[in-house]
Design a protein around this motif. Sequence first.
Motif, PDB file in Angstrom:
ATOM      1  N   LYS A 132       4.312 -94.397 -51.852  1.00 54.05           N
ATOM      2  CA  LYS A 132       3.915 -93.533 -52.650  1.00 54.05           C
ATOM      3  C   LYS A 132       2.262 -93.467 -52.946  1.00 54.05           C
ATOM      4  O   LYS A 132       1.723 -92.375 -52.939  1.00 54.05           O
ATOM      5  CB  LYS A 132       4.417 -93.965 -53.956  1.00 54.05           C
ATOM      6  CG  LYS A 132       3.992 -93.021 -55.295  1.00 54.05           C
ATOM      7  CD  LYS A 132       4.490 -93.687 -56.680  1.00 54.05           C
ATOM      8  CE  LYS A 132       4.012 -92.548 -57.545  1.00 54.05           C
ATOM      9  NZ  LYS A 132       4.291 -93.348 -58.989  1.00 54.05           N
TER      10      LYS A 132
ATOM     11  N   GLU B 121      -6.358 -76.977 -41.749  1.00 56.68           N
ATOM     12  CA  GLU B 121      -5.427 -77.814 -42.433  1.00 56.68           C
ATOM     13  C   GLU B 121      -4.464 -78.528 -41.982  1.00 56.68           C
ATOM     14  O   GLU B 121      -4.285 -79.813 -42.230  1.00 56.68           O
ATOM     15  CB  GLU B 121      -5.105 -77.128 -43.998  1.00 56.68           C
ATOM     16  CG  GLU B 121      -6.183 -76.354 -44.612  1.00 56.68           C
ATOM     17  CD  GLU B 121      -5.647 -75.227 -45.626  1.00 56.68           C
ATOM     18  OE1 GLU B 121      -6.084 -75.391 -46.768  1.00 56.68           O
ATOM     19  OE2 GLU B 121      -4.535 -74.660 -45.203  1.00 56.68           O
TER      20      GLU B 121
ATOM     21  N   TRP C 105       0.765 -91.741 -49.841  1.00 53.86           N
ATOM     22  CA  TRP C 105       0.938 -90.095 -49.838  1.00 53.86           C
ATOM     23  C   TRP C 105      -0.081 -89.532 -50.789  1.00 53.86           C
ATOM     24  O   TRP C 105      -0.344 -88.368 -50.822  1.00 53.86           O
ATOM     25  CB  TRP C 105       2.307 -89.766 -50.254  1.00 53.86           C
ATOM     26  CG  TRP C 105       3.343 -89.598 -48.988  1.00 53.86           C
ATOM     27  CD1 TRP C 105       4.300 -90.384 -48.546  1.00 53.86           C
ATOM     28  CD2 TRP C 105       3.035 -88.810 -47.849  1.00 53.86           C
ATOM     29  NE1 TRP C 105       5.074 -90.188 -47.421  1.00 53.86           N
ATOM     30  CE2 TRP C 105       4.142 -89.331 -46.876  1.00 53.86           C
ATOM     31  CE3 TRP C 105       2.275 -87.852 -47.415  1.00 53.86           C
ATOM     32  CZ2 TRP C 105       4.252 -88.506 -45.638  1.00 53.86           C
ATOM     33  CZ3 TRP C 105       2.380 -87.109 -46.368  1.00 53.86           C
ATOM     34  CH2 TRP C 105       3.502 -87.417 -45.336  1.00 53.86           C
ATOM     35  N   GLU C 106      -0.082 -90.329 -52.054  1.00 60.04           N
ATOM     36  CA  GLU C 106      -1.115 -89.773 -53.108  1.00 60.04           C
ATOM     37  C   GLU C 106      -2.486 -89.808 -52.585  1.00 60.04           C
ATOM     38  O   GLU C 106      -3.458 -88.715 -52.531  1.00 60.04           O
ATOM     39  CB  GLU C 106      -1.170 -90.568 -54.237  1.00 60.04           C
ATOM     40  CG  GLU C 106       0.022 -90.406 -55.174  1.00 60.04           C
ATOM     41  CD  GLU C 106       0.354 -91.226 -56.343  1.00 60.04           C
ATOM     42  OE1 GLU C 106      -0.388 -92.387 -56.268  1.00 60.04           O
ATOM     43  OE2 GLU C 106       1.363 -91.332 -57.005  1.00 60.04           O
ATOM     44  N   LYS C 107      -2.862 -90.779 -51.674  1.00 60.77           N
ATOM     45  CA  LYS C 107      -4.349 -90.868 -51.078  1.00 60.77           C
ATOM     46  C   LYS C 107      -4.378 -89.534 -49.970  1.00 60.77           C
ATOM     47  O   LYS C 107      -5.296 -89.031 -49.978  1.00 60.77           O
ATOM     48  CB  LYS C 107      -4.249 -92.068 -50.217  1.00 60.77           C
ATOM     49  CG  LYS C 107      -5.586 -92.341 -49.335  1.00 60.77           C
ATOM     50  CD  LYS C 107      -5.605 -93.740 -48.627  1.00 60.77           C
ATOM     51  CE  LYS C 107      -6.516 -93.630 -47.535  1.00 60.77           C
ATOM     52  NZ  LYS C 107      -6.196 -94.749 -46.707  1.00 60.77           N
TER      53      LYS C 107
ATOM     54  N   ASP D  20      -2.814 -86.809 -50.089  1.00 55.93           N
ATOM     55  CA  ASP D  20      -3.002 -85.416 -50.854  1.00 55.93           C
ATOM     56  C   ASP D  20      -4.269 -85.449 -51.217  1.00 55.93           C
ATOM     57  O   ASP D  20      -4.784 -84.261 -51.360  1.00 55.93           O
ATOM     58  CB  ASP D  20      -1.981 -85.561 -52.108  1.00 55.93           C
ATOM     59  CG  ASP D  20      -1.946 -84.513 -53.044  1.00 55.93           C
ATOM     60  OD1 ASP D  20      -2.146 -83.124 -52.427  1.00 55.93           O
ATOM     61  OD2 ASP D  20      -2.108 -84.435 -54.149  1.00 55.93           O
ATOM     62  N   LYS D  21      -5.080 -86.434 -51.955  1.00 51.33           N
ATOM     63  CA  LYS D  21      -6.272 -86.124 -52.563  1.00 51.33           C
ATOM     64  C   LYS D  21      -7.315 -85.843 -51.312  1.00 51.33           C
ATOM     65  O   LYS D  21      -8.193 -85.226 -51.478  1.00 51.33           O
ATOM     66  CB  LYS D  21      -6.669 -87.383 -53.181  1.00 51.33           C
ATOM     67  CG  LYS D  21      -6.170 -87.736 -54.590  1.00 51.33           C
ATOM     68  CD  LYS D  21      -6.498 -88.844 -55.024  1.00 51.33           C
ATOM     69  CE  LYS D  21      -5.497 -88.990 -56.515  1.00 51.33           C
ATOM     70  NZ  LYS D  21      -5.938 -90.487 -57.200  1.00 51.33           N
TER      71      LYS D  21
ATOM     72  N   LEU E 156      -4.303 -82.692 -41.812  1.00 51.64           N
ATOM     73  CA  LEU E 156      -2.903 -83.225 -42.346  1.00 51.64           C
ATOM     74  C   LEU E 156      -2.520 -84.421 -41.276  1.00 51.64           C
ATOM     75  O   LEU E 156      -2.250 -85.447 -41.587  1.00 51.64           O
ATOM     76  CB  LEU E 156      -1.944 -82.406 -42.826  1.00 51.64           C
ATOM     77  CG  LEU E 156      -0.561 -83.023 -43.351  1.00 51.64           C
ATOM     78  CD1 LEU E 156      -1.076 -83.743 -44.619  1.00 51.64           C
ATOM     79  CD2 LEU E 156       0.279 -81.761 -43.704  1.00 51.64           C
TER      80      LEU E 156
ATOM     81  N   LEU F  23      -6.579 -84.412 -48.406  1.00 52.50           N
ATOM     82  CA  LEU F  23      -6.453 -83.162 -47.877  1.00 52.50           C
ATOM     83  C   LEU F  23      -6.965 -82.092 -48.900  1.00 52.50           C
ATOM     84  O   LEU F  23      -7.646 -81.129 -48.530  1.00 52.50           O
ATOM     85  CB  LEU F  23      -5.055 -82.717 -47.588  1.00 52.50           C
ATOM     86  CG  LEU F  23      -4.546 -81.552 -47.177  1.00 52.50           C
ATOM     87  CD1 LEU F  23      -5.055 -81.432 -45.775  1.00 52.50           C
ATOM     88  CD2 LEU F  23      -3.007 -81.384 -47.129  1.00 52.50           C
ATOM     89  N   VAL F  24      -6.887 -82.228 -50.369  1.00 53.35           N
ATOM     90  CA  VAL F  24      -7.621 -81.603 -51.248  1.00 53.35           C
ATOM     91  C   VAL F  24      -8.717 -81.382 -51.112  1.00 53.35           C
ATOM     92  O   VAL F  24      -9.715 -80.247 -51.030  1.00 53.35           O
ATOM     93  CB  VAL F  24      -7.076 -81.749 -52.637  1.00 53.35           C
ATOM     94  CG1 VAL F  24      -8.059 -81.050 -53.672  1.00 53.35           C
ATOM     95  CG2 VAL F  24      -5.584 -81.409 -52.851  1.00 53.35           C
TER      96      VAL F  24
END
Length: 74
Positions: free
Chosen positions: A45, A16, A48-50, A52-53, A20, A55-56
């Motif tokens: 913003k 992970e 970082w949302e991209k 986050d998605k 990241l 990484l999930v």
Amino acid sequence: MINTKRDRQVNFSSCEEEILVQLILENGHIVENKETDADMWQKKKEVWEKIDKSLVVSTDILLLSSSGKHFIIK
């Protein structure tokens, strides 16, 4: 009174962490930008949302592949 402290678990596995770092390197020109105007904050913003998605999704794929289950990516 006995004070027993539990060992802290790691936040991310090594896989992970590698994912990241790669995602941040790909978007470093935005993430590390020093501009502070509203336009740059909005871009950060969104990036970082991209991240986050992504990484999930990557973590879910790692978990599925390590569980031995077959999956199809569309």
